[in-house]
Design an enzyme around this catalytic site. Sequence first.
Site, PDB file in Angstrom:
ATOM      1  N   HIS A  17      32.087  39.710  40.526  1.00 41.10           N
ATOM      2  CA  HIS A  17      32.376  39.041  39.260  1.00 41.10           C
ATOM      3  C   HIS A  17      33.304  39.875  38.385  1.00 41.10           C
ATOM      4  CE1 HIS A  17      29.044  35.754  38.760  1.00 41.10           C
ATOM      5  NE2 HIS A  17      30.100  35.335  39.413  1.00 41.10           N
ATOM      6  N   GLU A  61      15.697  32.881  36.822  1.00 41.84           N
ATOM      7  CA  GLU A  61      16.315  34.150  37.210  1.00 41.84           C
ATOM      8  C   GLU A  61      15.674  35.347  36.517  1.00 41.84           C
ATOM      9  OE1 GLU A  61      20.807  35.879  38.150  1.00 41.84           O
ATOM     10  OE2 GLU A  61      20.583  33.945  37.193  1.00 41.84           O
ATOM     11  N   LYS A  76      56.868  28.254  30.343  1.00 38.82           N
ATOM     12  CA  LYS A  76      57.753  27.624  29.351  1.00 38.82           C
ATOM     13  C   LYS A  76      57.282  26.198  29.115  1.00 38.82           C
ATOM     14  CE  LYS A  76      62.555  26.105  28.744  1.00 38.82           C
ATOM     15  NZ  LYS A  76      63.894  26.098  29.345  1.00 38.82           N
ATOM     16  N   CYS A 124      40.308  56.300  54.864  1.00 46.45           N
ATOM     17  CA  CYS A 124      40.887  56.504  56.206  1.00 46.45           C
ATOM     18  C   CYS A 124      39.861  57.065  57.177  1.00 46.45           C
ATOM     19  CB  CYS A 124      42.122  57.400  56.138  1.00 46.45           C
ATOM     20  SG  CYS A 124      41.790  59.094  55.604  1.00 46.45           S
TER      21      CYS A 124
END
EC number: 4.2.3.4
Length: 1571
Positions: free
Chosen positions: A269, A254, A1204, A825
């Site tokens: 991410h 990479e 709990k 909008c």
Amino acid sequence: MTSVEKVSILGAETIHVGYGIQDHIVQEVISHLASSTYVIVTDTNMARTTPFTKLRNKFESKLKELRPESRLLFYSVSPGENNKNRETKAAVEDFLLQQGCTRDTVILAVGGGVIGDMIGFVAATFMRGVRVVQVPTSLLAMVDSSVGGKTAIDTPLGKNFVGAFHQPEYVFADVSFLETLPTRQFINGMAEVVKTAAIWNEEEFTRLEKFSKKFLAVVSAKTPDLISIKEELVKTVLESIRVKAFVVSSDEKETGLRNLLNFGHTIGHAIEAVLTPQALHGECVSIGMIKEAELARYLGVLSPVAVARLSKCLVAYGLPVSIDEKDFLKKVGNKRHNVEIDILLKKMAIDKKNDGSKIRCVILEAIGKCYQLKAHQVSKQDLSFVLTDEVLVHPFDDKLIPKTNVVIPPGSKSISNRALVLAALGTGTVRIKNLLHSDDTKHMLEAVASLKGASISTEDNGETIVVTGNGGKLVSCDEQLYLGNAGTASRFLTSVAPLVGINPQSGEHVVLTGNARMQERPIGPLVDALRANGSEIDYLNKEGSLPLKVKAGKGLNGGRIELAATISSQYVSSILMCAPYANEPVTLSLVGGKPISQLYINMTIAMMKTFGIVVTKSETEEHTYHIPRGSYVNPKEYVIESDASSATYPLAFAALTGTSCTIPNIGSSSLQGDARFAVDVLRPMGCEVVQTATSTTVTGPSVGNLKPLPHVDMEPMTDAFLTASVVAAVAKNGTQSTSITGIANQRVKECNRIAAMVSELAKFGVVANELPDGIEIHGISPNDLVTPSTEKRGIKTFDDHRVAMSFSLLAGLCKDKVLIQERSCTGKTWPGWWDILHTKFKVAIDGYELPLQHEDSTALVEKHGNGKRSIIVIGMRGAGKSTLSKWMASFLGFKLVDLDDVLEEKIGTDIRSFVQQQGWEEFRKQEAIVAKESFIKFSEGCVLSTGGGIVEGEEARESLKSYVKSGGIVLHLHRDLDETVVLLSADTTRPAYVDEIKQVWLRRENWYRECSNYHFYSAHCSSDAEFKHLRNSFTTYIKTITGFHVAQIPKKRSFYTSLTFSDLTEVASSLEDISTGSDAIELRVDLLKETTHTFVADQTAILRKSTNLPIIYTIRTESQGGKFPDNKFEELEELLALGIKLGVQYLDLQLDLPNDLLERILESKKFTKIIASYVDVSGSLRWDNVEWKNRYNQGVSLGADLVKLVGRANSFQDNLSLEVFRGTSTLKPLIAYNVGEKGKLSRVLNPRLTPVTHAKIPAESGNEGALDVAQINKAYTDIGGLSEKHFWIVGNPVGHSRSPNLHNAGYKKLNLPYVFDRFETSDAGEAFQKLIKEDKNFGGLAVTMPLKVDIMKYTDKLSDSAQVIGAVNTVIELEGEQGKYLGENTDWVGISESFVRDGIPNLENVNVNGLVVGGGGTSRAAVYALHQLGCKKIYMLNRTVSKIQEIQKNFPAEYNIEILDSVEAVEAAQPISLIVSCIPADKPIDEQLLNKLERVLYVGGEAKIGGFTPSLLEASYKPRVTPIMKIASEKYEWNVIPGVEMLVNQGITQFQLHTGFVAPYDVVHDAVVNQ
């Protein structure tokens, strides 16, 4: 043999793809990867599936055959992203070490991305690296995480931050494993598939677009049949893998090209890091892709068509494209508020693919192609813009704005929608170019496709839409056609719907629906015309608006059709376009006056001619058209002209800035009326306009030299009036205004646009006023424009695209940045408008995020609460429907509608007579009709009380169920049946039951249950006090179910009392004592003597009657230490759902229940908080066992509100281990403790909602070590958790003060190490120095006269109440700020709580007035209290008028204070229902004052406003009965409340502020009153 496709990566064909290839996997691994030990690691969910079992069995048998000396090991981890952590990785490694695994071990990671990432990382580090085989079982893992050798685990700071590159020996993508995948996970994986095609392969993207519908239908089925799409599914996986394999082979680590695979991931991410685990990876990446595509469009790289195409494809696969999508919001809940711009940018800044802290993004150039084949550095300003829906427009910069510009607006919305209808109704194939890609056309395209009106595809990278029409042969479909706020589409499709044929495989109706605003917009005249022509159309909600239910197969009769066309020309166009398909030729006559927007009617007629149908205008009748029968023939190509309404914005920009702008494809020959805007509006305002047949150029005068238009009729171009209005706002010439008329239709568009322009122009300092059919604007100089306040939310767009675009122009003329709301909008007609403003006109734009305090939990309540939606009440006759409905209507401010009254009005007689004459069957029929009509007619602001037998008729039941399904509340009221029998036996006013009452109940019980979504059970009331308490508890219930008030999880030390009784009836009178010191009370449903719905509801009624505490509703199964049978899941789910219907504040939900059951309950929880619980009954789990972390993470993943966890202490150390666990478990509030005698310390240390017992509560098996509140406080004090504190009452005199009695009694009862004493002084400075500064154990002050004002200067902060009242009666240290102090006032709470505890209901929506008698310090608190209670007007009465005039002056105007300074003023006053007397009780009452007061008492007592007995509260607590109390009660029959109640109630609030604990009411009350 199943075929296997092989893909090469890094020079070897190690990726194998196929369907059902378990045999192949086993053969390849054992044959080619020799090892002494094979380890298969999976998760507990996958381990139970058929494909995994098949793989395991084959591996075991083949290994014996080929390598008998080798061994096979299995290990399962808990599922879920939250388990992809260091602890789980370590547990796997420990297992491998314990099993003696060595360097030759081969690990098979069989599972989704979590397993692949984590087990790959285990393989990378175990023995410094062993071989790993990836067998991905989720779609996401197959196409993404398993390919390329990236391995990692998550850390608290982010995803995948610790890991390694470790290439697998093989990747086996067996698509048959996807049979095990839940629908949501399946869809989740498609995000990466779409991403890969979007960055690399346009041809594959096109195939995916076509595959979406079939894919979604299969994976959404109850039992997905993957075989039916096997070949396409394998190809989908294969093509995606091929792209990734090629990229990885080119760039393994990479460093460049591989970054392209992160398209959508920079933003995705960051969103995922905030919303995990509620939001899935693919869902976040999907949103990220759209945001990054919008960024590319904003930067001028990507076309708007490509963005629209990507969005449409993702939506087609069921993926979200916005954080604020309804379904996505349901999943993430309150976490939505955590998505803040600053947080997202910080997350992006530490992304692994960045260059240092510079944020890099993949920029898409076209579908299938990335810009420059690398990731690019992007600015935080540009990212902020695309991530927000609110925008700051900077002042226009003369130096940057181009002097000339050419802008091509998107295709016309009007022409686009007409072209799609004509093409769908026509025969042959047409290529439509320049189609507007917006929300409106998207909805139209989807509707046409759903109705099988045409086959639709794309060419030229989506720029050309290819439509092959089916000649009008449309067929009905099962799904409703959702049209958003697309008015054009809704009106056109309303006429298309009757032409739709019946599809034998689906229903006989077409349902058209839209968003909330769409369901308000008018469509009545069009429906009336179609009904008159033989169509069957029903309104499903509000009369005259969508949703509509249209009978298919009816067609249009044809002949003469009369239509009112003064509201919308779209009604006319709708019928015109469909008329050729009527049974007879159509004559369309437009009635009611001159039609609106004639040019748009002409446009439709011209377009119909292009598609082969010629409309002729009548020569004898005005506004009448003749349309022949026929069929449209699609032209080979149709080019949509750019939108002339949209073109007005760039042209107006030129006019406002003194620059020049050209629209090259709209001129005088345009079909659109708005094309005349430049000539008819801008030219007379001082602009130079050059218009040819096909182009328009506007050059504005120098800034500030525009001229107003005395009058312009904009009827031919109504949509352009908004643009004209903002230009007119800065067109000044003396006093001359601009008047625009002919635009009345703009009041019923996306919003009331005329009102919107008036209200928003005012924020710029521009005065405008409405005209009967228009607007008048008084222009000002641009230099005089006011910048609208950002703090007050800037400019409201009303979700209207034209409002937003218009004000974006005026905003730039201000001296400072202007905030414009809801920028998205503009997507309705010009999704890229802001990009044009930014890139073409060089305007600086920022994203803006509302400060967090505006977006608190109440904002969510407003968004998702019941709002003004009407509530329907059902229940047996005599169940209290009339009374409780009246209370509910009063509280909500709703109108009460009794459907029996509505029915009697309709049938013209009373119900009893009607039943006697016509019989019950006919009555039920009429009742159902009235119910259906009323649910539509009274859909807002009403409480609809129904007849007891409404559930008897199937049609009425369906109407009720439909109301529930649409999100409305149907509330079932019930009471004790024996009480009902007694009541009804004595009632002769109603028709007699045919059956016995109990038989009727048994018949109806299940009907009531299935027709309602809420249930309230009324306890029997035998006294006035109980009746008042019932009203208050019912109001609390209504607050909960409507979202008016949502339970707040305690943040400080708190307790709940767990009730283990089999029947609360026996202990009802003791419940307040039993729950002393608790913040909530738990009903253990599994321990009740019976679990019928009626009995459980009765138990909640007893709780509500006996205490005001929030209810925790718990059903514990046998395997979790309770009594409810383990295997009765259906019955358990019904009981859990009952808890939600009963409106309990908390619901305990066991984590060991089936996942689908958990999800259904969570989806239906409404405003009930969920406690996700797990009990280790066996006591075998230590707190460092990964299972506890997995259970905690499971609760977090589910989206529970609290988790709990209950363990068992086998040693003292277990308590300390628990505290270590608690310290690392902070994502959600945690209740965690150990049972057992050795576990007591854990209960003491648990900081929130610790379960407590009481001497009167029977011990529960398995709950050893339970403590009461006092025991916990004592133990916590002994270990240093609570330290000694001193509190004082300060003032002069304080010798007789009852405050020490009150507080000390509470401390003693709760075992708190505190002391409350008296300190007599008239010097606030002395009190501050000696009590606050010098005492290291200072806890707090109670302040009385004469120090309530003087003490204020020694505080650092004042509460709102202290500021408004102007006095302080409580001082405490500010939390977290040592040496700084808060001044509070609880006097007003003492007053308001005294009224509330005495039964005064909530007055917010009731027209009740109050009176304060007196003018001292307490009077100020009384004014504040009456205002908080909801009094609409507060009168004041005092002997010395100047004192109350001073009070009136000091309070805000909205308190509406009036002074009664004369008898005339008293006579003119409205009736008063609440009085607070604040005058001394030990002195004679002034005669004139008493005379006025008695007049008030008389009028109020007679009027009885508010539905309760008028009440007077005495502020003095000595004597017990004062002269005023005596006069009020004995002479005028007022209810009186003694002053001691006020003292107790303010003290209780003060106690909680001082200590953080709930005061024991009975104990402190007794200490004040009786000691």
